[in-house]
Design a protein around this motif. Structure first.
Motif, mmCIF file in Angstrom:
data_model
loop_
_atom_site.group_PDB
_atom_site.id
_atom_site.type_symbol
_atom_site.label_atom_id
_atom_site.label_comp_id
_atom_site.label_asym_id
_atom_site.label_seq_id
_atom_site.Cartn_x
_atom_site.Cartn_y
_atom_site.Cartn_z
ATOM 1 N N LEU A 37 0.816 -1.210 0.000
ATOM 2 C CA LEU A 37 0.000 0.000 0.000
ATOM 3 C C LEU A 37 0.855 1.267 0.000
ATOM 4 C CD1 LEU A 37 -2.752 -1.184 2.507
ATOM 5 C CD2 LEU A 37 -2.663 -1.447 0.019
ATOM 6 N N ALA A 38 2.149 1.090 -0.186
ATOM 7 C CA ALA A 38 3.095 2.200 -0.326
ATOM 8 C C ALA A 38 4.330 1.654 -1.015
ATOM 9 C CB ALA A 38 3.455 2.793 1.034
ATOM 10 N N ARG A 39 5.113 2.534 -1.616
ATOM 11 C CA ARG A 39 6.334 2.077 -2.279
ATOM 12 C C ARG A 39 7.264 1.376 -1.287
ATOM 13 N NH1 ARG A 39 7.187 4.301 -7.740
ATOM 14 N NH2 ARG A 39 5.100 4.960 -8.325
ATOM 15 N N GLU A 40 7.250 1.831 -0.064
ATOM 16 C CA GLU A 40 8.061 1.214 0.981
ATOM 17 C C GLU A 40 7.138 0.662 2.061
ATOM 18 O OE1 GLU A 40 10.650 4.475 1.934
ATOM 19 O OE2 GLU A 40 11.259 4.632 -0.162
ATOM 20 N N GLY A 41 6.089 -0.016 1.609
ATOM 21 C CA GLY A 41 5.064 -0.540 2.506
ATOM 22 C C GLY A 41 5.428 -1.914 3.017
ATOM 23 N N TYR A 42 6.229 -1.956 4.084
ATOM 24 C CA TYR A 42 6.729 -3.224 4.600
ATOM 25 C C TYR A 42 5.751 -3.918 5.547
ATOM 26 C CZ TYR A 42 11.011 -1.613 2.452
ATOM 27 O OH TYR A 42 11.935 -1.154 1.534
ATOM 28 N N GLY A 43 4.590 -3.327 5.737
ATOM 29 C CA GLY A 43 3.550 -3.949 6.543
ATOM 30 C C GLY A 43 2.198 -3.390 6.134
ATOM 31 N N TRP A 44 1.122 -4.084 6.513
ATOM 32 C CA TRP A 44 -0.218 -3.626 6.144
ATOM 33 C C TRP A 44 -0.536 -2.268 6.755
ATOM 34 C CZ3 TRP A 44 -2.429 -5.534 2.167
ATOM 35 C CH2 TRP A 44 -2.287 -6.882 1.827
ATOM 36 N N GLY A 45 0.152 -1.905 7.840
ATOM 37 C CA GLY A 45 -0.119 -0.637 8.485
ATOM 38 C C GLY A 45 0.511 0.565 7.812
ATOM 39 N N THR A 46 1.382 0.329 6.828
ATOM 40 C CA THR A 46 2.029 1.440 6.117
ATOM 41 C C THR A 46 1.235 1.754 4.855
ATOM 42 O OG1 THR A 46 4.201 0.769 6.937
ATOM 43 C CG2 THR A 46 4.155 2.277 5.063
ATOM 44 N N VAL A 47 0.532 2.874 4.894
ATOM 45 C CA VAL A 47 -0.302 3.294 3.765
ATOM 46 C C VAL A 47 0.077 4.730 3.417
ATOM 47 C CG1 VAL A 47 -2.641 3.619 2.882
ATOM 48 C CG2 VAL A 47 -2.183 1.830 4.591
ATOM 49 N N ARG A 48 0.400 4.967 2.152
ATOM 50 C CA ARG A 48 0.665 6.328 1.684
ATOM 51 C C ARG A 48 -0.342 6.614 0.574
ATOM 52 N NH1 ARG A 48 6.895 5.259 2.107
ATOM 53 N NH2 ARG A 48 7.196 5.817 4.291
ATOM 54 N N PRO A 49 -1.368 7.388 0.882
ATOM 55 C CA PRO A 49 -2.466 7.570 -0.075
ATOM 56 C C PRO A 49 -2.021 8.080 -1.437
ATOM 57 C CG PRO A 49 -3.123 8.349 2.088
ATOM 58 C CD PRO A 49 -1.659 8.029 2.181
ATOM 59 N N ALA A 50 -1.063 9.003 -1.481
ATOM 60 C CA ALA A 50 -0.633 9.538 -2.777
ATOM 61 C C ALA A 50 0.007 8.450 -3.634
ATOM 62 C CB ALA A 50 0.343 10.698 -2.574
ATOM 63 N N GLU A 51 0.856 7.617 -3.008
ATOM 64 C CA GLU A 51 1.502 6.536 -3.759
ATOM 65 C C GLU A 51 0.494 5.469 -4.157
ATOM 66 O OE1 GLU A 51 5.861 7.023 -1.565
ATOM 67 O OE2 GLU A 51 4.767 5.133 -1.401
ATOM 68 N N LEU A 52 -0.407 5.151 -3.252
ATOM 69 C CA LEU A 52 -1.450 4.174 -3.578
ATOM 70 C C LEU A 52 -2.330 4.696 -4.697
ATOM 71 C CD1 LEU A 52 -2.895 1.519 -2.964
ATOM 72 C CD2 LEU A 52 -4.166 2.707 -1.152
ATOM 73 N N GLY A 53 -2.626 5.991 -4.660
ATOM 74 C CA GLY A 53 -3.434 6.587 -5.723
ATOM 75 C C GLY A 53 -2.754 6.513 -7.075
ATOM 76 N N THR A 54 -1.431 6.710 -7.095
ATOM 77 C CA THR A 54 -0.678 6.592 -8.348
ATOM 78 C C THR A 54 -0.780 5.184 -8.912
ATOM 79 O OG1 THR A 54 0.868 8.327 -7.672
ATOM 80 C CG2 THR A 54 1.617 6.806 -9.382
ATOM 81 N N THR A 55 -0.687 4.188 -8.024
ATOM 82 C CA THR A 55 -0.815 2.799 -8.466
ATOM 83 C C THR A 55 -2.212 2.524 -9.016
ATOM 84 O OG1 THR A 55 0.829 2.010 -6.862
ATOM 85 C CG2 THR A 55 -0.721 0.384 -7.720
ATOM 86 N N LEU A 56 -3.240 2.966 -8.277
ATOM 87 C CA LEU A 56 -4.615 2.676 -8.686
ATOM 88 C C LEU A 56 -5.024 3.438 -9.943
ATOM 89 C CD1 LEU A 56 -6.359 2.621 -5.184
ATOM 90 C CD2 LEU A 56 -5.621 0.678 -6.593
ATOM 91 N N ALA A 57 -4.337 4.554 -10.212
ATOM 92 C CA ALA A 57 -4.650 5.326 -11.419
ATOM 93 C C ALA A 57 -4.026 4.731 -12.672
ATOM 94 C CB ALA A 57 -4.169 6.772 -11.248
ATOM 95 N N TRP A 58 -3.142 3.764 -12.509
ATOM 96 C CA TRP A 58 -2.468 3.161 -13.661
ATOM 97 C C TRP A 58 -3.316 2.014 -14.196
ATOM 98 C CZ3 TRP A 58 0.710 4.447 -17.170
ATOM 99 C CH2 TRP A 58 1.459 3.520 -17.895
ATOM 100 N N PRO A 59 -3.736 2.071 -15.451
ATOM 101 C CA PRO A 59 -4.614 1.009 -15.984
ATOM 102 C C PRO A 59 -4.018 -0.380 -15.848
ATOM 103 C CG PRO A 59 -4.510 2.883 -17.491
ATOM 104 C CD PRO A 59 -3.478 3.129 -16.442
ATOM 105 N N GLY A 60 -2.707 -0.486 -15.963
ATOM 106 C CA GLY A 60 -2.073 -1.794 -15.871
ATOM 107 C C GLY A 60 -2.305 -2.489 -14.547
ATOM 108 N N ALA A 61 -2.419 -1.710 -13.458
ATOM 109 C CA ALA A 61 -2.641 -2.316 -12.150
ATOM 110 C C ALA A 61 -3.984 -3.033 -12.101
ATOM 111 C CB ALA A 61 -2.561 -1.245 -11.062
ATOM 112 N N TRP A 62 -5.013 -2.414 -12.689
ATOM 113 C CA TRP A 62 -6.342 -3.034 -12.711
ATOM 114 C C TRP A 62 -6.369 -4.249 -13.635
ATOM 115 C CZ3 TRP A 62 -9.690 -1.825 -9.113
ATOM 116 C CH2 TRP A 62 -9.547 -0.585 -8.465
ATOM 117 N N ARG A 63 -5.594 -4.177 -14.710
ATOM 118 C CA ARG A 63 -5.560 -5.323 -15.632
ATOM 119 C C ARG A 63 -4.851 -6.522 -14.989
ATOM 120 N NH1 ARG A 63 -4.725 -0.927 -20.168
ATOM 121 N NH2 ARG A 63 -6.882 -0.799 -20.894
#
Length: 426
Positions: free
Chosen positions: A299-325
């Motif tokens: 959930l983050a570029r350096e998300g070494y546990g489920w508790g590490t969430v960076r919304p901006a980085e997660l948003g970048t991932t979710l905005a990429w069509p390839g991630a959904w595919r």
């Protein structure tokens, strides 16, 4: 950001070559490398060896080098058996494995050539195992095919229908390797600046200017992007479209409380549809046996546990069509990995396919790692090293495993391209 006089000439009015040790007026260095992992440091080392006198600066945003992919893996020196013949991974892994063992021996760093078993536990895996053995031979790797009795001789605790033994696989401490590369590069004149994150990049016809988080501006003739988990972001900062995005996958590890259950390295037969090798058992240079990793979305570029969430980085991932595919194609595989992440019992059951005697209480949580996986817009997982060039810039856009194994030849290749971008032949 300014390039100063930007003249590209020294005080005498004549241009000095990189190889001769000079650099043009208005520049702080010849080659600026972003990223102090093993690939960036190997590139710095290669530059100082192939073009002595080259002014090299490495920027690392952390307070020390090798904090992420380099320092958070199972420490395997891969043989190259998994990779498509002729690919960069195959060529560099085979060459790199030999060079890494030689480098560790020369530098008195911990390593061992252990060999490993790749074990088929189900009949449906046998064709893939035989295909893998053939691929190994095509890559010039010595492999030996084993039956159940021979598996028991090699690894008494392991059960399987068939296996292949790969003699050239080994183990190393890649954090120690990275530290030594930094030391050797520094002794040859390179500078490694920790705690300096690249936050702005300006490219001009005559060079590159990089602004850092501490307010400095460094002017270089050429830029090398070895930023790993952040390489696509750095490419965009430089004004380039990388054509991919990093989708981070966390790999979770356990250590084996009864390390005597395993003698060496034991792997399952990988699924060719994925770039992950599956949960395996790896005895490290310190005698500890690591079990893992799985592969779950971070959930983050350096998300070494489920508790590490960076919304901006997660948003970048979710905005990429390839991630959904990816999610649409591989949701069943992903659901299994997620289940093993959340359930220690399920993880233990996966390990028991290889090592029947293991019990849930034998597994103790160990630090996780995050793999920087490049994904194309159509959802393709990039399965080879990906290096792209732009004016006065070299971007390393996909260098997950076996990049540590192959670090020395990869570093030379990146150094060659960086020097070529400013007209110097190494």
């Amino acid at each position: 950001m300014s390039f100063g006089n930007g003249s590209g000439h020294d005080g005498s009015g004549g241009r000095r070559s990189v190889r001769s040790g000079g650099y043009s007026g208005g520049f702080d260095c010849d080659v600026l490398i972003i990223g102090g992992g093993i690939v960036g440091l190997s590139t710095a080392y290669a530059l100082t060896r192939s073009a002595p006198g080259t002014r090299v600066v490495v920027l690392e945003k952390e307070q020390r080098t090798a904090r992420h992919q380099t320092g958070r893996n199972s420490g395997v020196i891969h043989s190259g058996i998994y990779y498509r013949p002729g690919s960069l991974k195959a060529r560099f892994a085979v060459r790199g494995a030999a060079e890494m063992t030689e480098f560790c021996a020369e530098q008195s760093l911990p390593y061992e050539v252990t060999g490993k078993l790749i074990v088929a536990t189900g009949r449906d895996e046998l064709p893939r195992l035989h295909a893998l053995a053939q691929r190994g031979r095509e890559n010039g790797i010595p492999v030996r095919e084993l039956g159940p009795a021979q598996i028991a001789d090699e690894e008494p605790g392991v059960r399987g229908l068939a296996a292949i033994r790969v003699a050239t696989t080994g183990i190393a401490d890649y954090g120690a390797v990275a530290a030594r590369l930094a030391e050797l590069a520094g002794a040859a004149g390179a500078e490694v600046r920790c705690g300096a994150e690249a936050v702005r990049i300006a490219r001009r016809p005559e060079g590159i200017a990089v602004g850092t988080s501490d307010g400095a501006v460094i002017r270089a003739r050429t830029l090398v992007n070895c930023a790993g988990l952040h390489c696509d972001r750095i490419a965009r900062l430089a004004g380039d479209d990388p054509g991919m995005r990093i989708v981070p996958f966390r790999g979770e590890y356990y250590t084996l409380a009864r390390p005597g259950l395993v003698r060496g390295l034991v792997y399952p037969v990988p699924d060719p549809a994925f770039p992950f090798l599956g949960v395996h058992l790896t005895r490290g240079t310190d005698g500890t046996v690591h079990v893992g990793p799985n592969a779950v979305p971070a959930l983050a570029r350096e998300g070494y546990g489920w508790g590490t969430v960076r919304p901006a980085e997660l948003g970048t991932t979710l905005a990429w069509p390839g991630a959904w595919r990816i999610a649409g194609r591989h949701w069943r595989y992903g659901a299994g990995e997620l289940h093993r992440s959340l359930s220690k019992r399920a993880f233990t059951e996966a390990v028991r396919r290889l090592l029947p005697a293991v019990e849930e209480r034998d597994l103790r949580r160990s630090p996780a790692g995050v793999r920087a996986q490049a994904v194309l817009r159509d959802g393709t997982l990039v399965d080879d090293f990906l290096i792209r060039e732009a004016p006065r810039t070299v971007h390393v856009l996909n260098a997950p495993s076996p990049a540590a194994t192959a670090a020395l030849p990869i570093g030379r290749e990146i150094a060659r391209r960086a020097l070529a971008s400013v007209g110097v032949r190494a």
